[in-house]
Design a protein around this motif. Structure first.
Motif, PDB file in Angstrom:
ATOM      1  N   ILE A   1       0.831  -1.211   0.000  1.00 12.96           N
ATOM      2  CA  ILE A   1       0.000   0.000   0.000  1.00 12.96           C
ATOM      3  C   ILE A   1       0.866   1.262   0.000  1.00 12.96           C
ATOM      4  O   ILE A   1       2.063   1.206   0.317  1.00 12.96           O
ATOM      5  CB  ILE A   1      -0.932   0.052   1.240  1.00 12.96           C
ATOM      6  CG1 ILE A   1      -0.121  -0.104   2.540  1.00 12.96           C
ATOM      7  CG2 ILE A   1      -2.008  -1.007   1.154  1.00 12.96           C
ATOM      8  CD1 ILE A   1      -0.906   0.223   3.794  1.00 12.96           C
ATOM      9  N   ALA A   2       0.252   2.378  -0.395  1.00 13.26           N
ATOM     10  CA  ALA A   2       0.902   3.686  -0.295  1.00 13.26           C
ATOM     11  C   ALA A   2       0.077   4.500   0.701  1.00 13.26           C
ATOM     12  O   ALA A   2      -1.141   4.550   0.606  1.00 13.26           O
ATOM     13  CB  ALA A   2       0.907   4.363  -1.653  1.00 13.26           C
ATOM     14  N   VAL A   3       0.753   5.085   1.657  1.00 12.05           N
ATOM     15  CA  VAL A   3       0.062   5.857   2.693  1.00 12.05           C
ATOM     16  C   VAL A   3       0.517   7.307   2.634  1.00 12.05           C
ATOM     17  O   VAL A   3       1.713   7.591   2.711  1.00 12.05           O
ATOM     18  CB  VAL A   3       0.359   5.293   4.107  1.00 12.05           C
ATOM     19  CG1 VAL A   3      -0.310   6.129   5.186  1.00 12.05           C
ATOM     20  CG2 VAL A   3      -0.106   3.846   4.210  1.00 12.05           C
ATOM     21  N   LYS A   4      -0.437   8.199   2.462  1.00 13.89           N
ATOM     22  CA  LYS A   4      -0.064   9.611   2.393  1.00 13.89           C
ATOM     23  C   LYS A   4      -0.306  10.281   3.741  1.00 13.89           C
ATOM     24  O   LYS A   4      -1.374  10.145   4.333  1.00 13.89           O
ATOM     25  CB  LYS A   4      -0.890  10.306   1.322  1.00 13.89           C
ATOM     26  CG  LYS A   4      -0.532  11.768   1.160  1.00 13.89           C
ATOM     27  CD  LYS A   4      -1.054  12.292  -0.132  1.00 13.89           C
ATOM     28  CE  LYS A   4      -0.693  13.752  -0.285  1.00 13.89           C
ATOM     29  NZ  LYS A   4      -1.059  14.255  -1.589  1.00 13.89           N
ATOM     30  N   VAL A   5       0.683  10.998   4.203  1.00 13.14           N
ATOM     31  CA  VAL A   5       0.558  11.717   5.474  1.00 13.14           C
ATOM     32  C   VAL A   5       0.568  13.203   5.156  1.00 13.14           C
ATOM     33  O   VAL A   5       1.549  13.721   4.615  1.00 13.14           O
ATOM     34  CB  VAL A   5       1.719  11.376   6.434  1.00 13.14           C
ATOM     35  CG1 VAL A   5       1.578  12.156   7.737  1.00 13.14           C
ATOM     36  CG2 VAL A   5       1.751   9.888   6.723  1.00 13.14           C
ATOM     37  N   LEU A   6      -0.523  13.875   5.460  1.00 13.70           N
ATOM     38  CA  LEU A   6      -0.609  15.298   5.158  1.00 13.70           C
ATOM     39  C   LEU A   6       0.330  16.099   6.052  1.00 13.70           C
ATOM     40  O   LEU A   6       0.467  15.802   7.238  1.00 13.70           O
ATOM     41  CB  LEU A   6      -2.051  15.785   5.341  1.00 13.70           C
ATOM     42  CG  LEU A   6      -3.092  15.128   4.433  1.00 13.70           C
ATOM     43  CD1 LEU A   6      -4.481  15.657   4.734  1.00 13.70           C
ATOM     44  CD2 LEU A   6      -2.750  15.350   2.968  1.00 13.70           C
ATOM     45  N   ASP A   7       0.929  17.120   5.462  1.00 12.87           N
ATOM     46  CA  ASP A   7       1.847  17.957   6.233  1.00 12.87           C
ATOM     47  C   ASP A   7       1.151  18.621   7.413  1.00 12.87           C
ATOM     48  O   ASP A   7       1.747  18.840   8.454  1.00 12.87           O
ATOM     49  CB  ASP A   7       2.438  19.044   5.331  1.00 12.87           C
ATOM     50  CG  ASP A   7       3.471  18.449   4.389  1.00 12.87           C
ATOM     51  OD1 ASP A   7       3.992  17.364   4.704  1.00 12.87           O
ATOM     52  OD2 ASP A   7       3.737  19.059   3.330  1.00 12.87           O
ATOM     53  N   VAL A   8      -0.130  18.941   7.200  1.00 10.86           N
ATOM     54  CA  VAL A   8      -0.849  19.633   8.277  1.00 10.86           C
ATOM     55  C   VAL A   8      -1.240  18.688   9.402  1.00 10.86           C
ATOM     56  O   VAL A   8      -1.801  19.114  10.396  1.00 10.86           O
ATOM     57  CB  VAL A   8      -2.129  20.334   7.758  1.00 10.86           C
ATOM     58  CG1 VAL A   8      -1.792  21.488   6.850  1.00 10.86           C
ATOM     59  CG2 VAL A   8      -3.051  19.337   7.089  1.00 10.86           C
TER      60      VAL A   8
END
Ligand SMILES: Nc1ncnc2c1ncn2[C@@H]1O[C@H](COP(=O)(O)OP(=O)(O)OP(=O)(O)O)[C@@H](O)[C@H]1O
Length: 231
Positions: free
Chosen positions: A100-107
């Motif tokens: 999987i690819a997990v995106k972590v928002l900067d905010v």
């Protein structure tokens, strides 16, 4: 004679294909759909009711992972595979070994993440820890920074709840959505999106989760008259 046999064969094939089509309304390879489909209707080809179908269908809804799970699956966000405009993307692996690819928002600072977490839980009705006699105490937005942010968060959540009403006629027009978001109109608490039939909705046991608002809040939220009539 040859032409007659040929015609007979073609008719037979045509009849068979038509018959098959009638009995298999779904693509055969789509086993997932068939699995979820309740074989309660005519000849086992249609569901007993649309409600049954939707109920079964929700079993296949998107899976929600906790932050802890994602941290584990990405090995503590150790393998960065990309960078987007709003955050970093990490490679991970589910227990089933699915990559999987997990995106972590900067905010997603700790504070804001907690806020999002609460909002998500509230929308799914999982925030039971905050329930107090059928009401949710005003804790969901306490992590927002400032009154303005808190009001906006409340507005957005309520508009979202209006937009997912099962009954299309209850969903607001875009104009109304804009008015609600801009704070030009009073936002009522919508009735249960699925009439309380589905588990995990914001209406647990038909009890709406009503936000207790500060009286100084710039937006006003009331229970929908429709709901009150139904009580
Ligand atoms: N599913 C994926 N598999 C492999 N790499 C990915 C995947 N998703 C994102 N990436 C990598 O992460 C990078 C950033 O992806 P992202 O989706 O965040 O881009 P973006 O749309 O530009 O971001 P944003 O929406 O924040 O502006 C991609 O360019 C790619 O290299």
């Amino acid at each position: 004679m040859g032409a007659a046999v040929l015609l007979l064969c073609v008719s037979f094939i045509f009849y068979k294909r038509r018959d098959n089509k009638k009995r298999t309304p779904f693509r055969r390879h789509d086993k997932q759909v068939l699995k979820r489909y309740d074989l309660g209707g005519d000849n086992g080809t249609s569901p007993a009711s649309i409600e049954t179908f939707l109920h079964n269908y929700t079993l296949g809804r998107p899976t929600r992972f906790s932050y802890k799970q994602l941290k584990k699956y990405t090995n503590n966000f150790s393998y960065k595979i990309g960078q987007g405009g709003f955050g970093s993307v990490f490679k991970g692996q589910l227990p089933s070994s699915f990559t999987i690819a997990v995106k972590v928002l900067d905010v997603a600072t700790e504070k804001r993440w907690v806020f999002n977490h609460h909002v998500m839980n509230a929308s799914s009705g999982e925030d039971s820890g905050n329930m107090d006699n059928g009401r949710v105490v005003d804790s969901k937005w306490h992590t927002c920074e400032g009154k303005e942010e808190k009001d906006m968060a409340m507005r957005m959540e309520l508009v979202g709840l209006w937009c997912i009403q099962f009954e299309p006629s209850k969903r607001p027009s875009m104009r109304k959505v804009v008015d609600m978001l801009e704070g030009n109109v009073v936002i009522e608490i919508p009735s249960a999106p699925f009439d309380g039939r589905f588990p995990g909705s914001v209406w647990r046991n038909n009890v709406p989760i009503v936000q207790q608002l500060e009286t100084t809040s710039s937006i006003e939220i009331t229970q929908s008259s429709e709901y009150l009539q139904g009580r």
